[in-house]
Motif scaffolding. Structure first.
Motif, PDB file in Angstrom:
ATOM      1  N   ARG A  70       4.725  25.316  85.837  1.00 12.55           N
ATOM      2  CA  ARG A  70       4.551  25.250  87.105  1.00 12.55           C
ATOM      3  C   ARG A  70       3.242  24.352  87.500  1.00 12.55           C
ATOM      4  O   ARG A  70       3.349  23.609  88.509  1.00 12.55           O
ATOM      5  CB  ARG A  70       4.168  26.700  87.687  1.00 12.55           C
ATOM      6  N   GLU A  71       2.450  24.462  86.696  1.00 11.62           N
ATOM      7  CA  GLU A  71       1.136  23.625  86.899  1.00 11.62           C
ATOM      8  C   GLU A  71       1.505  22.129  86.470  1.00 11.62           C
ATOM      9  O   GLU A  71       1.128  21.148  87.243  1.00 11.62           O
ATOM     10  CB  GLU A  71      -0.088  23.853  85.959  1.00 11.62           C
ATOM     11  N   GLU A  72       2.470  21.976  85.519  1.00 13.66           N
ATOM     12  CA  GLU A  72       2.563  20.580  85.007  1.00 13.66           C
ATOM     13  C   GLU A  72       3.364  19.815  86.006  1.00 13.66           C
ATOM     14  O   GLU A  72       3.180  18.723  86.046  1.00 13.66           O
ATOM     15  CB  GLU A  72       3.415  20.538  83.717  1.00 13.66           C
ATOM     16  N   TYR A  73       4.361  20.471  86.913  1.00  8.10           N
ATOM     17  CA  TYR A  73       5.357  19.956  87.630  1.00  8.10           C
ATOM     18  C   TYR A  73       5.134  19.968  89.101  1.00  8.10           C
ATOM     19  O   TYR A  73       5.848  20.027  90.007  1.00  8.10           O
ATOM     20  CB  TYR A  73       6.735  20.136  87.263  1.00  8.10           C
ATOM     21  N   LYS A  74       3.786  20.438  89.513  1.00 13.10           N
ATOM     22  CA  LYS A  74       3.490  21.221  90.740  1.00 13.10           C
ATOM     23  C   LYS A  74       3.745  20.215  91.696  1.00 13.10           C
ATOM     24  O   LYS A  74       3.922  20.246  93.175  1.00 13.10           O
ATOM     25  CB  LYS A  74       2.041  21.734  90.875  1.00 13.10           C
ATOM     26  N   SER A  75       3.608  18.683  91.435  1.00 12.88           N
ATOM     27  CA  SER A  75       4.017  17.670  92.444  1.00 12.88           C
ATOM     28  C   SER A  75       5.250  17.388  92.581  1.00 12.88           C
ATOM     29  O   SER A  75       5.441  16.451  93.380  1.00 12.88           O
ATOM     30  CB  SER A  75       3.128  16.390  92.017  1.00 12.88           C
ATOM     31  N   ASP A  76       6.030  18.193  91.813  1.00 18.50           N
ATOM     32  CA  ASP A  76       7.683  17.677  91.872  1.00 18.50           C
ATOM     33  C   ASP A  76       8.575  18.808  92.336  1.00 18.50           C
ATOM     34  O   ASP A  76       9.213  18.544  92.930  1.00 18.50           O
ATOM     35  CB  ASP A  76       7.995  17.254  90.461  1.00 18.50           C
ATOM     36  N   ILE A  77       7.725  19.844  92.120  1.00 16.70           N
ATOM     37  CA  ILE A  77       8.792  21.156  92.601  1.00 16.70           C
ATOM     38  C   ILE A  77       7.902  22.300  92.459  1.00 16.70           C
ATOM     39  O   ILE A  77       7.060  22.473  91.694  1.00 16.70           O
ATOM     40  CB  ILE A  77      10.098  21.173  91.676  1.00 16.70           C
ATOM     41  N   GLN A  78       8.559  23.294  93.604  1.00 15.06           N
ATOM     42  CA  GLN A  78       7.680  24.470  93.431  1.00 15.06           C
ATOM     43  C   GLN A  78       8.242  25.634  92.498  1.00 15.06           C
ATOM     44  O   GLN A  78       9.864  25.743  92.621  1.00 15.06           O
ATOM     45  CB  GLN A  78       7.465  25.255  94.711  1.00 15.06           C
ATOM     46  N   LEU A  79       7.702  25.953  91.512  1.00 10.20           N
ATOM     47  CA  LEU A  79       8.356  27.128  90.419  1.00 10.20           C
ATOM     48  C   LEU A  79       7.701  28.162  90.804  1.00 10.20           C
ATOM     49  O   LEU A  79       6.502  28.535  91.152  1.00 10.20           O
ATOM     50  CB  LEU A  79       7.881  26.611  89.121  1.00 10.20           C
ATOM     51  N   LEU A  80       8.714  29.152  90.738  1.00  7.94           N
ATOM     52  CA  LEU A  80       8.482  30.945  91.013  1.00  7.94           C
ATOM     53  C   LEU A  80       9.246  31.464  89.805  1.00  7.94           C
ATOM     54  O   LEU A  80       9.905  31.362  89.184  1.00  7.94           O
ATOM     55  CB  LEU A  80       9.239  31.315  92.204  1.00  7.94           C
ATOM     56  N   ILE A  81       8.184  32.607  89.488  1.00  8.66           N
ATOM     57  CA  ILE A  81       8.541  33.571  88.349  1.00  8.66           C
ATOM     58  C   ILE A  81       9.012  34.778  88.688  1.00  8.66           C
ATOM     59  O   ILE A  81       8.257  35.709  89.507  1.00  8.66           O
ATOM     60  CB  ILE A  81       7.400  33.537  87.335  1.00  8.66           C
ATOM     61  N   GLY A  82      10.346  35.284  88.476  1.00 11.63           N
ATOM     62  CA  GLY A  82      10.977  36.518  88.832  1.00 11.63           C
ATOM     63  C   GLY A  82      11.712  37.165  87.630  1.00 11.63           C
ATOM     64  O   GLY A  82      11.763  36.627  86.584  1.00 11.63           O
ATOM     65  N   TYR A  83      12.560  38.089  88.002  1.00  9.64           N
ATOM     66  CA  TYR A  83      13.768  38.619  87.519  1.00  9.64           C
ATOM     67  C   TYR A  83      14.584  39.005  88.234  1.00  9.64           C
ATOM     68  O   TYR A  83      14.648  39.276  89.386  1.00  9.64           O
ATOM     69  CB  TYR A  83      13.011  39.950  86.638  1.00  9.64           C
ATOM     70  N   GLU A  84      15.950  38.903  87.492  1.00 10.11           N
ATOM     71  CA  GLU A  84      17.243  39.565  88.025  1.00 10.11           C
ATOM     72  C   GLU A  84      17.153  41.072  87.308  1.00 10.11           C
ATOM     73  O   GLU A  84      17.224  41.227  86.066  1.00 10.11           O
ATOM     74  CB  GLU A  84      18.288  38.915  87.547  1.00 10.11           C
ATOM     75  N   ALA A  85      17.156  42.076  87.996  1.00 10.77           N
ATOM     76  CA  ALA A  85      17.160  43.249  87.545  1.00 10.77           C
ATOM     77  C   ALA A  85      18.110  44.394  88.284  1.00 10.77           C
ATOM     78  O   ALA A  85      18.599  44.289  89.486  1.00 10.77           O
ATOM     79  CB  ALA A  85      15.982  44.059  87.711  1.00 10.77           C
ATOM     80  N   GLU A  86      18.557  45.561  87.678  1.00  6.09           N
ATOM     81  CA  GLU A  86      19.385  46.472  88.126  1.00  6.09           C
ATOM     82  C   GLU A  86      18.507  47.266  88.736  1.00  6.09           C
ATOM     83  O   GLU A  86      17.267  47.355  88.598  1.00  6.09           O
ATOM     84  CB  GLU A  86      20.062  47.028  86.948  1.00  6.09           C
ATOM     85  N   TYR A  87      19.138  48.327  89.689  1.00  8.53           N
ATOM     86  CA  TYR A  87      18.285  49.220  90.369  1.00  8.53           C
ATOM     87  C   TYR A  87      18.609  50.654  89.343  1.00  8.53           C
ATOM     88  O   TYR A  87      19.800  51.090  89.553  1.00  8.53           O
ATOM     89  CB  TYR A  87      18.725  49.293  91.723  1.00  8.53           C
TER      90      TYR A  87
END
Length: 250
Positions: A70-87
């Motif tokens: 995210r820091e390295e490519y911050k000028s090229d794309i917005q990176l988000l950190i998440g998960y796909e999860a069950e309920y």
């Protein structure tokens, strides 16, 4: 597509490619936002070990890698950190404790199981069980109403082969519930690309009639998927006449 929030990594044991390769492929394809949402690890109360998701011991590496990119490519794309999860209601408190100190940007709901994974009630397995269908819809609704998830991934994952009228009734119940809480549902591009039982035309006819809000999700399991523009265009045609979001407000 300008944003994709459904991206996996090889840590889930059924995807390929390095984290950096996903980022560079998304930039090459013209994305402004890339969200990683690998299959969420669970803290099971027994000794069960999943073979379709990352291990809890890999979470530190997941965040460290993606935060660095995210820091390295911050000028090229917005990176988000998440998960796909069950309920999974009985495991939610343990999940919250596990993630409380991690900078998690978002989660999406992918209800792969009706119940816990070790019971092998996979929602994508062919079934004519009305109980399974209702259970799937109930969990999707309850999960999305919890406010934990940004959207409902592959809402038509359930592979119900029983009475069509029952399927339509339950899927209408799901679509109407999503509308009531202004929840977004996903048109899954991976399923469309490789010919899974979803996207299901029956479901999308109901969603269109109900007026659901939609987002396209790559469900990327390899960096090469970002170059599959033909399937993206096919997905867009399937969503014609619907309210399709290009990006989400997190």
């Amino acid at each position: 597509m300008k944003a994709n929030y459904h991206t996996h990594t090889k840590r889930c044991q059924h995807a390929s490619g390095e984290d950096r390769e996903y980022v560079e492929a998304a930039i090459e394809a013209g994305y402004r936002v890339l969200g990683f949402s690998d299959h969420c690890p669970w803290v099971y109360p027994n000794d069960y070990v999943s073979n379709i998701r990352m291990r809890p011991s890999e979470v530190d590496g997941y965040f460290a890698s993606l935060e660095g990119l995210r820091e390295e490519y911050k000028s090229d794309i917005q990176l988000l950190i998440g998960y796909e999860a069950e309920y999974i209601p009985v495991l939610m408190e343990a999940q919250d404790r596990f993630f409380k100190d991690y900078p998690l940007d978002y989660m999406i709901l992918g209800q792969h199981f009706v119940g816990e994974e070790h019971n092998h009630n996979y929602a994508g397995a062919e079934t004519d069980s009305v109980e399974m269908l209702r259970g799937y819809v109930d969990l999707c609704i309850e999960g999305m109403k919890s406010g934990r998830y940004q959207y409902l991934a592959h809402p038509d994952l359930i592979y119900y082969t029983g009475d069509t009228k029952i399927y339509e009734r339950e899927m209408k119940r799901l679509c109407e519930a999503m509308n009531e809480i202004d929840a977004v549902i996903e048109m899954n591009i991976l399923g469309l690309a490789i010919g899974r039982n979803y996207p299901d035309n029956r479901f999308w006819r109901i969603a269109k009639e109900t007026g659901n809000r939609v987002i396209l999700g790559m469900d990327a399991h390899s960096p090469q998927q970002f170059a599959d523009l033909a399937t993206v265009e096919k997905a867009k045609r399937m969503c014609q006449g619907m309210d399709v979001a290009e990006e989400l407000v997190l």
